[in-house]
Design a protein around this motif. Sequence first.
Motif, short mmCIF file in Angstrom:
data_model
loop_
_atom_site.label_atom_id
_atom_site.label_comp_id
_atom_site.label_asym_id
_atom_site.label_seq_id
_atom_site.Cartn_x
_atom_site.Cartn_y
_atom_site.Cartn_z
N GLY A 231 0.80 -1.22 0.00
CA GLY A 231 0.00 0.00 0.00
C GLY A 231 0.83 1.26 0.00
N GLU A 232 2.13 1.12 0.23
CA GLU A 232 2.99 2.30 0.35
C GLU A 232 3.05 3.12 -0.93
N ALA A 233 2.99 2.46 -2.09
CA ALA A 233 3.05 3.21 -3.35
C ALA A 233 1.84 4.12 -3.49
N LEU A 234 0.67 3.63 -3.11
CA LEU A 234 -0.55 4.45 -3.15
C LEU A 234 -0.45 5.59 -2.15
N TYR A 235 -0.04 5.30 -0.93
CA TYR A 235 0.06 6.35 0.09
C TYR A 235 1.03 7.45 -0.35
N ALA A 236 2.15 7.03 -0.96
CA ALA A 236 3.15 8.00 -1.40
C ALA A 236 2.59 8.91 -2.49
N ALA A 237 1.83 8.33 -3.42
CA ALA A 237 1.25 9.13 -4.50
C ALA A 237 0.25 10.13 -3.95
N VAL A 238 -0.56 9.69 -3.01
CA VAL A 238 -1.54 10.60 -2.41
C VAL A 238 -0.83 11.70 -1.63
N GLN A 239 0.16 11.31 -0.82
CA GLN A 239 0.86 12.31 -0.02
C GLN A 239 1.57 13.34 -0.89
N SER A 240 2.15 12.89 -1.98
CA SER A 240 2.83 13.81 -2.89
C SER A 240 1.86 14.84 -3.45
N ALA A 241 0.68 14.37 -3.86
CA ALA A 241 -0.32 15.29 -4.40
C ALA A 241 -0.79 16.28 -3.34
N VAL A 242 -1.04 15.78 -2.14
CA VAL A 242 -1.50 16.65 -1.06
C VAL A 242 -0.44 17.70 -0.74
N ASP A 243 0.81 17.27 -0.63
CA ASP A 243 1.90 18.21 -0.29
C ASP A 243 2.04 19.28 -1.37
N GLU A 244 1.95 18.87 -2.63
CA GLU A 244 2.09 19.84 -3.72
C GLU A 244 0.92 20.81 -3.73
N ALA A 245 -0.28 20.30 -3.47
CA ALA A 245 -1.45 21.18 -3.41
C ALA A 245 -1.30 22.20 -2.29
N ARG A 246 -0.82 21.76 -1.13
CA ARG A 246 -0.60 22.69 -0.03
C ARG A 246 0.47 23.72 -0.40
N ALA A 247 1.52 23.25 -1.07
CA ALA A 247 2.60 24.16 -1.46
C ALA A 247 2.10 25.22 -2.44
N GLN A 248 1.08 24.86 -3.24
CA GLN A 248 0.53 25.82 -4.19
C GLN A 248 -0.55 26.70 -3.59
N GLY A 249 -0.71 26.62 -2.27
CA GLY A 249 -1.59 27.56 -1.59
C GLY A 249 -2.94 27.05 -1.20
N ALA A 250 -3.19 25.74 -1.30
CA ALA A 250 -4.49 25.21 -0.90
C ALA A 250 -4.71 25.39 0.59
N ASP A 251 -5.84 25.98 0.95
CA ASP A 251 -6.20 26.13 2.35
C ASP A 251 -6.83 24.85 2.90
N TYR A 252 -7.52 24.13 2.03
CA TYR A 252 -8.16 22.86 2.39
C TYR A 252 -7.87 21.85 1.28
N VAL A 253 -7.79 20.59 1.67
CA VAL A 253 -7.62 19.50 0.70
C VAL A 253 -8.78 18.52 0.86
N VAL A 254 -9.53 18.36 -0.21
CA VAL A 254 -10.62 17.39 -0.25
C VAL A 254 -10.22 16.28 -1.23
N ALA A 255 -9.98 15.10 -0.69
CA ALA A 255 -9.68 13.96 -1.55
C ALA A 255 -11.00 13.40 -2.08
N VAL A 256 -11.03 13.10 -3.35
CA VAL A 256 -12.19 12.45 -3.96
C VAL A 256 -11.70 11.10 -4.46
N GLY A 257 -12.06 10.05 -3.74
CA GLY A 257 -11.48 8.74 -4.02
C GLY A 257 -12.50 7.68 -4.36
N HIS A 258 -12.10 6.77 -5.21
CA HIS A 258 -12.90 5.57 -5.48
C HIS A 258 -12.16 4.43 -4.81
N LEU A 259 -12.35 4.28 -3.50
CA LEU A 259 -11.55 3.37 -2.69
C LEU A 259 -12.40 2.37 -1.91
#
Length: 804
Positions: A231-259
Amino acid sequence: MSKPIVRRTLFSLGAAALIAGAVTVAPAGAYAAGVAGADGASKDGAVSIVFTNDVHCAIDQQVDKDGNVTGIGYAGVAAYANAQKGLYGAGNVTLVDAGDAIQGGPVGTLTKGSALVQIMNAVGYDYAIPGNHEFDYGMDQFNALVKQAGATYLSCNFTKLNADGSKASVFAPFAIEAYKDADVAADDADGVLKVAYVGISTPETLTKSSPANFQDAAGNYIYGFCQDETGEALYAAVQSAVDEARAQGADYVVAVGHLGIEGTTSRWTSEAVIKHTAGIDALIDGHSHEAYDKTVGSEGAAGAIQALANSDGDKVVLVQTGTKLANVGNLVIDADEADGQDVTAQLVPASECKDEDAAVKRVVDQVNGELADVLNKVVGKTDVALTIVDADGVRQVRHHETNMGDLVADAYRAAVGADIALANGGGVRASIAAGDITNNDLLSVQPYGNELCLIEATGQEILDALEMGASNAPEEFGGFLQVSGLSYKIDASIPSSVKTDENGNFVSVDGERRVFDVKVGGQAIDATKTYKVASHGYMLLEGGDGLTMFKDNKVLQENVILDNQALINYITNDLKGVVGERYANATGEGRITYATKPAAVNFKDVSSTDWFAGVVSQAAAKGLLVGYSDSNGVHTGYFGSYDKMTRAQVVTVLYRIAGAETPGEKPGVNKTPFTDVEDGAYYTNAINWAYETGRIAGYQAKDGGPSTAFGPNDPVTREQLAVFVWRAAGEPAASDEVGYLACKDAGDESSYATAALKWAASAGVLTGSSEADGLYLRPAATAQRCQGAKVFVIAQPLLRDAEQ
């Protein structure tokens, strides 16, 4: 980080949704007011995120016989979204879908998803996530639909292999929406509320759509979903996206997942993603057809609204609407909420969504009109209700036999003249009420349009397929196999020993098998014999649901007929247009049953036909009751099923369950005050342990003084056996008294044993013996070793939990 919370209100769902927790609903007759506040006033400055998931072609509003709306339909979703725009302002409302919209019904099958995208464009979706079924029409059609869609598709973990071996994202991992009219927190740097939407697709897509869609012509995977065995590959991909979104100024992060959660690979669930990442404020979920709010690491109060803790210990709201628009969801972000509850969520049930948007309804009606002649054609009738669900609406076809599963498998076998037919439960999608059967009905049952084929397979390959299919039983699994020409049994008490690779594909069975008593045409299956097996290419040729054991087999017939057309032909020709009495039982003909696996004949005095054979075998395998040995410690081969269970034997088994001893441990010296406990006896260590841990006190002396006798060789009664086990479990209260009161002699036991017997009956540890006039506890009867084997096999996990 935000401080998310979900409001505490209860709701009820239709039978199609699996309820795994509680979520909020809007008040009757005024769904908008539930979001806006008790007075229905507008929420200027807040953001409303309207969401759907797993619509599966449920485009129309559904109404029951009493006029209650049970399915919202897309015109209803549009009406709800418009109402939110009236409350929040058009610029502060976003509409998202968490996947599996375009497949699952005739309108999807007949238009290859195009009509669904047309309708979703009319509704005005902003973002969408590719669910596993978005790929069911092939990659070329999927790409065409993406171009047709007005919504932006997002996925942080959907990748394609480049020619140089590197991986590239197919879609943007996230998108940031700036809400210029929304309020911001006091310390917001730029004065604009920014919400990042991070898309997440289930790695199960590789096996829960056609695997061929993700491979090149040589069968090599060129698409992936960050799948691995941890599961680490999935977690890493999600974390990377979240971190980049925060770095670009996102105040909130809403994940939309089919999980999803229920019936989903544990390392890829929404819970697992939340637990292994940080920075997500809320996760809008899909895939498992549940309506829920869950909490990792906390049971919470029954019916309470809960939130999940991420890897930093922060709370994350997790919501999913169920399926087929039984609910529509609303997630609200209010950055300046005075009480700090800045992220809230609610589900609005279909019963509160009666309004329909006229423009969207016209589009839906136009689509229906173009398909009406084909869909409404009557092709037969059924005298019985054909079902895929149980009385609670749970998808039984994914873990038990059903009459619809039987019918589909029979149709496959008849279509190609096979010895055996296999139908994956996840591909049998709808029930049919008694009465006329239309094309629409049968396309709803088999909406995927898979083509049937016939292969040769060995008995061993069939056994492996059944084992894979039963690997999650009795929980849901789309690869659970409905069958024709074959019968089998499942012992769900045996842990699955199926091994899969990182993609979820079958590798091997590395342990005891759960599936047994497999028969083909009434005869025991021969592992070395070759049989003709029918199913669709998704499973037999492409390894769908991870059933890869057939992929290289000899193909006798390929692309013979569509699965739904085979069903139509079977009813029309083989059944002469009428589904009758043969399929009257909702749970089928008994082709698939759950049972205790008979014991291997390890004991000379235990026959495989004895009622206790299975539990004796399990007790021996677990090292609890291992049979008799001679004076030299050599096993005699006898179990002594009907011999009396003694006090020493009971304590010894409890000792073994506690993990303190294994058979063969050298007996020690008596350390208790009991004068009748011998040094070096098989039970000595156990009685020492039980005395030291306060589990036994021995017989009370006549003068009331300290105990000096234990009575190791005295037989125990059934009530005494229950008391021994109950005390070892920590003297728990009974969950109910139903099982106890069902016994005709309830109350005849000694007073000290009543609480123990009530608990034992409620936990299934000691149930009444069945006699001609009913059930009896027989509390004063001497317990036999075969009865003890059953008690301890059932009680072992309860006692292990108590030890921990």
